[in-house]
Design an enzyme around this catalytic site. Structure first.
Site, PDB file in Angstrom:
ATOM      1  N   LYS A  22      -3.657  33.499  79.007  1.00  0.00           N
ATOM      2  CA  LYS A  22      -2.309  33.975  78.681  1.00  0.00           C
ATOM      3  C   LYS A  22      -2.282  34.631  77.306  1.00  0.00           C
ATOM      4  CE  LYS A  22       0.936  30.993  76.967  1.00  0.00           C
ATOM      5  NZ  LYS A  22       1.548  31.512  75.734  1.00  0.00           N
ATOM      6  N   CYS A 117      11.693  27.964  67.137  1.00  0.00           N
ATOM      7  CA  CYS A 117      11.449  27.521  68.502  1.00  0.00           C
ATOM      8  C   CYS A 117      11.203  26.027  68.424  1.00  0.00           C
ATOM      9  CB  CYS A 117      10.269  28.241  69.130  1.00  0.00           C
ATOM     10  SG  CYS A 117       8.713  27.758  68.446  1.00  0.00           S
TER      11      CYS A 117
END
Ligand code: UD1
Length: 423
Positions: A22, A117
């Site tokens: 990824k 985040c």
């Protein structure tokens, strides 16, 4: 909303195929913006983060077809709108990786500030400082980074700390800058080396990607490319942790052992046998796990992206281990959930002290971020009784069919519809 239900205490036997990385695929997708031609990526994992990046490229005006493991980015046929909106950046911080390519290729970019985040504040000051050194004028307006430059110019950039995304943004920008750029104190992750390989395929001259100092000779134009993405070291490491926790014997196809050296060393200390079989790796665990201390560090140190999964292993080791997190300030959110499963963990600032117990017990737990979710799945595999991991959309950002891959090697695991009222 989906949840993952696991009935634990089953050993794992068989073969698992490791997918494409990824964290290599995301910057490489952004690098397609540096050329007007059609590029082809192979071995791309089927993940939500890949879909988010595809949606962003589409928003910018590029044709893109995602049929994983293949992704085609079409020729530029319309004006590109160099703007990454909050709605997309909010879903995935890596969206900020379009900043360097857009600025270098189109002379301007407007990209939403990613904000915080779950695992920490994660600023992008190093990205901005580096692009300014290449001649960009940058301001922050209404939550957006607004950057402009007629033509970026090669320069020396010294990062205050090794940053993966910062190094990648600067690498891509410098590939279309006029003249030579030297990046100092770069992050050395394998995914950066991979991006360097792709930029060289595009006709840039990048030397030293994967080391602390990178030289880039900028070009006026770059070509499209065809590239197969390297295997995902964190996915491979996660399955190693799963086999380590449950015991068993699993062949990991295409496990990138060289990229995983710091992780493999710790797993071996904990009592796993990890052997190379051609381009694959065999993972065996027969005896009780031994406690091992770990401190996360930039590559080639122990990756922060493996800390939670390693902790899952240590919760059932035969003694006390100390896990220190040095990269992100808030990356122990899996701990209260593991405690609910009977794990004995004490947190002191950025250090977790884990007293191994004989057995975890299944519980209903909630995933809070990508790697935390994976660690809870591993805990569920080794717990007695039933575990339900909720909020699995975090898991889907970074693991392709994790439940199918684990079920294929004997885990009792399934994706279920989460009927509870918890969002
Ligand atoms: C990447 C990975 C992520 C991994 C992380 C650390 C991708 C898509 N994501 O994230 O999975 O956990 O590396 O290995 O590849 N920092 C600053 N200023 C900056 C940039 C970073 O202070 O401008 C700090 C961060 O807050 C953090 C550290 O530097 O403490 C490392 O962050 P960085 O390497 O940039 O992580 P990402 O690229 O966001």
């Amino acid at each position: 909303m989906d949840a993952i239900r696991i009935r634990g205490c089953r050993q794992l036997f068989g073969t698992i195929r490791v997918g494409g990385a990824k964290n290599a695929a995301l910057p490489i997708l952004c690098a397609t913006l540096l050329s007007d031609g059609a590029s082809r990526l192979r071995n791309v994992p089927g993940l939500r983060d890949i879909e988010t990046t595809a949606a962003l490229l589409r928003f910018l005006g590029r044709d893109i077809s995602v049929d994983t493991p293949e992704v085609l980015v079409g020729q530029t046929t319309q004006a590109v709108r160099p703007e990454a909106p909050y709605e997309l950046v909010r879903q995935m911080r890596a969206s900020v990786l379009v900043l360097g390519p857009l600025l270098a290729r189109y002379g301007r970019a407007k990209v939403s500030l990613p904000g915080g985040c779950a695992i920490g504040a994660r600023p992008v000051d190093q990205h901005l400082k580096g692009l300014e050194a290449l001649g960009a004028s940058i301001s922050v307006e209404h939550g957006y980074i607004v950057a402009q430059a007629n033509r970026l110019k090669g320069a020396e950039v010294v990062f205050d700390m090794p940053t993966v995304g910062g190094t990648e943004n600067l690498l891509m920008a410098a590939a279309l800058a006029k003249g030579r750029t030297t990046l100092v104190n770069c992050a050395r992750e394998p995914e950066i080396e991979e991006l360097g390989r792709v930029l060289n395929k595009m006709g840039a001259r990048v030397e030293g990607a994967g080391t602390a100092i990178i030289h880039i000779e900028g070009k006026d134009e770059l070509d499209p490319f065809d590239h197969a993405i390297i295997a995902d070291r964190i996915e491979a490491g996660t399955f190693m942790a799963a086999v380590g926790a449950t015991g068993g014997n699993v062949l990991l196809e295409h496990a990138p052992l060289d990229d995983l050296e710091p992780v493999v060393a710790k797993f071996r200390q904990a009592g796993l046998t990890i052997e190379r079989e051609g381009e694959h790796a065999r993972i065996v665990r027969a005896d009780r796990l031994k406690p091992v201390d770990v401190t996360t560090a930039p590559h080639p140190g122990f990756p922060t992206d493996m800390q939670a999964q390693f902790m899952a292993l240590m919760t059932v080791a035969s003694g006390r281990s100390v896990l220190s997190e040095t990269i992100f300030e808030n990356r122990f959110m899996h701990v209260p959930e593991m405690q609910r499963m009977g794990a004995r963990i004490e947190i002191r600032n950025n250090v977790a002290i884990v007293e191994g117990v004989k057995q975890l017990s299944g519980a209903s737990v909630m995933a809070t971020d990508l790697r935390a979710s994976a660690s809870l799945v591993i805990s569920g595999l080794v717990a007695e009784g039933e575990t339900v991991v909720r909020r699995v959309y975090h898991l889907d950002r970074g693991y392709e069919h994790i439940e199918t891959k684990l079920a294929d090697v004997g885990a009792d695991i399934a994706r279920i519809r989460d009927e509870s009222s918890i969002p």
